[in-house]
Design a protein around this motif. Sequence first.
Motif, PDB file in Angstrom:
ATOM      1  N   UNK A 156      51.945  33.621  20.165  1.00 53.81           N
ATOM      2  CA  UNK A 156      51.285  34.016  21.156  1.00 53.81           C
ATOM      3  C   UNK A 156      50.272  35.150  21.204  1.00 53.81           C
ATOM      4  N   UNK A 157      49.447  34.994  21.763  1.00 55.31           N
ATOM      5  CA  UNK A 157      48.416  35.983  21.995  1.00 55.31           C
ATOM      6  C   UNK A 157      49.056  37.328  22.754  1.00 55.31           C
ATOM      7  N   UNK A 158      48.497  38.338  22.466  1.00 50.84           N
ATOM      8  CA  UNK A 158      48.651  39.650  23.129  1.00 50.84           C
ATOM      9  C   UNK A 158      47.568  40.085  23.692  1.00 50.84           C
ATOM     10  N   UNK A 159      47.849  40.416  25.246  1.00 47.28           N
ATOM     11  CA  UNK A 159      46.630  40.466  25.968  1.00 47.28           C
ATOM     12  C   UNK A 159      47.178  41.748  26.911  1.00 47.28           C
ATOM     13  N   UNK A 160      46.311  42.875  27.022  1.00 49.13           N
ATOM     14  CA  UNK A 160      46.565  43.841  28.147  1.00 49.13           C
ATOM     15  C   UNK A 160      45.676  43.743  29.398  1.00 49.13           C
ATOM     16  N   UNK A 161      45.859  43.723  30.501  1.00 49.25           N
ATOM     17  CA  UNK A 161      45.397  43.652  31.580  1.00 49.25           C
ATOM     18  C   UNK A 161      45.559  44.417  32.600  1.00 49.25           C
ATOM     19  N   UNK A 162      44.612  45.113  33.379  1.00 47.46           N
ATOM     20  CA  UNK A 162      44.413  46.157  34.378  1.00 47.46           C
ATOM     21  C   UNK A 162      44.179  45.161  35.737  1.00 47.46           C
ATOM     22  N   UNK A 163      44.983  45.451  36.660  1.00 56.69           N
ATOM     23  CA  UNK A 163      44.889  44.750  38.093  1.00 56.69           C
ATOM     24  C   UNK A 163      44.631  45.964  38.987  1.00 56.69           C
ATOM     25  N   UNK A 164      43.433  45.864  39.654  1.00 52.33           N
ATOM     26  CA  UNK A 164      43.266  46.741  40.739  1.00 52.33           C
ATOM     27  C   UNK A 164      42.710  45.903  41.749  1.00 52.33           C
ATOM     28  N   UNK A 165      42.205  46.438  43.211  1.00 52.66           N
ATOM     29  CA  UNK A 165      41.773  45.756  44.212  1.00 52.66           C
ATOM     30  C   UNK A 165      40.535  44.904  44.010  1.00 52.66           C
ATOM     31  N   UNK A 166      39.884  45.300  42.905  1.00 56.34           N
ATOM     32  CA  UNK A 166      38.472  44.659  42.636  1.00 56.34           C
ATOM     33  C   UNK A 166      38.750  43.284  41.812  1.00 56.34           C
ATOM     34  N   UNK A 167      40.135  43.245  41.163  1.00 57.16           N
ATOM     35  CA  UNK A 167      40.265  42.098  40.529  1.00 57.16           C
ATOM     36  C   UNK A 167      40.915  42.572  39.237  1.00 57.16           C
ATOM     37  N   UNK A 168      41.138  41.511  38.033  1.00 60.72           N
ATOM     38  CA  UNK A 168      41.441  41.767  36.772  1.00 60.72           C
ATOM     39  C   UNK A 168      40.690  41.962  35.585  1.00 60.72           C
TER      40      UNK A 168
END
Length: 239
Positions: free
Chosen positions: A57-69
């Motif tokens: 599996x790939x490893x991905x870090x995602x930040x979510x805020x009011x404007x998107x991901x």
Amino acid sequence: MQSAKQPLLVVSSFALDKITYRKSGRVTVKPGGPAFWISRTLQDLGVDFGILTGRKKARVEIIVDESGEYGVIRSIGPIKLYKKWGAELILISTIADEFKLSEINNLKGDIILDVQGYIRCTKSRNTKFLMPKHIVKRVKVLKATAEEYAHLETKFIAMLGDAIILITKGRDGVDIIERRRKYSLQTPRIQLGPVDAIGAGDVFLAAFTSQFIRGRETRKAAEFATQYTSQFLHKNKEA
């Protein structure tokens, strides 16, 4: 898997997503990647399919805020197309460039292509996306966000001919180019404030594919996909 009689083959990557919700500060780790969302949607909609994916599996870090991901790929393994694979339709959706476009020759069948992964790579090289002409001719459906569509080479778009092009625009709906004519569908409004939209594009394409593979006409398939994706987003908000 090698039989051309198989209705659908998905070529995609699973991931382990580390997600940070900036507003609340909450951090969670959960399954993700286009292969996860696509396979879950196809299973829910009763579509028979096979899947070809990487060993890790790939490893991905995602930040979510009011404007998107916003995501950062920390690691990703290859998808090996070392032998012939065939299906009536082949849905390709990568995170990056897990396999070279020249290797698509090992996939026998018409292609449904989400360009998201390859656009990420071409943007990093400050180039635009282009495929060999003999492969482009096999593309029956292409999906891109409006931003991704702007990174397609003009001659690549011309080579697509009468392929169906789906240009997703989030809350603003989807543009559809069919037989070189463009029309738009609106997304059902969800008055719930910020929504976790991770996976929404993959869900939309899988839902569209579920109808396309059954012979439903394009507008009806896209209307179904927008409704299904809106329900997906509604559930995410409630969760």
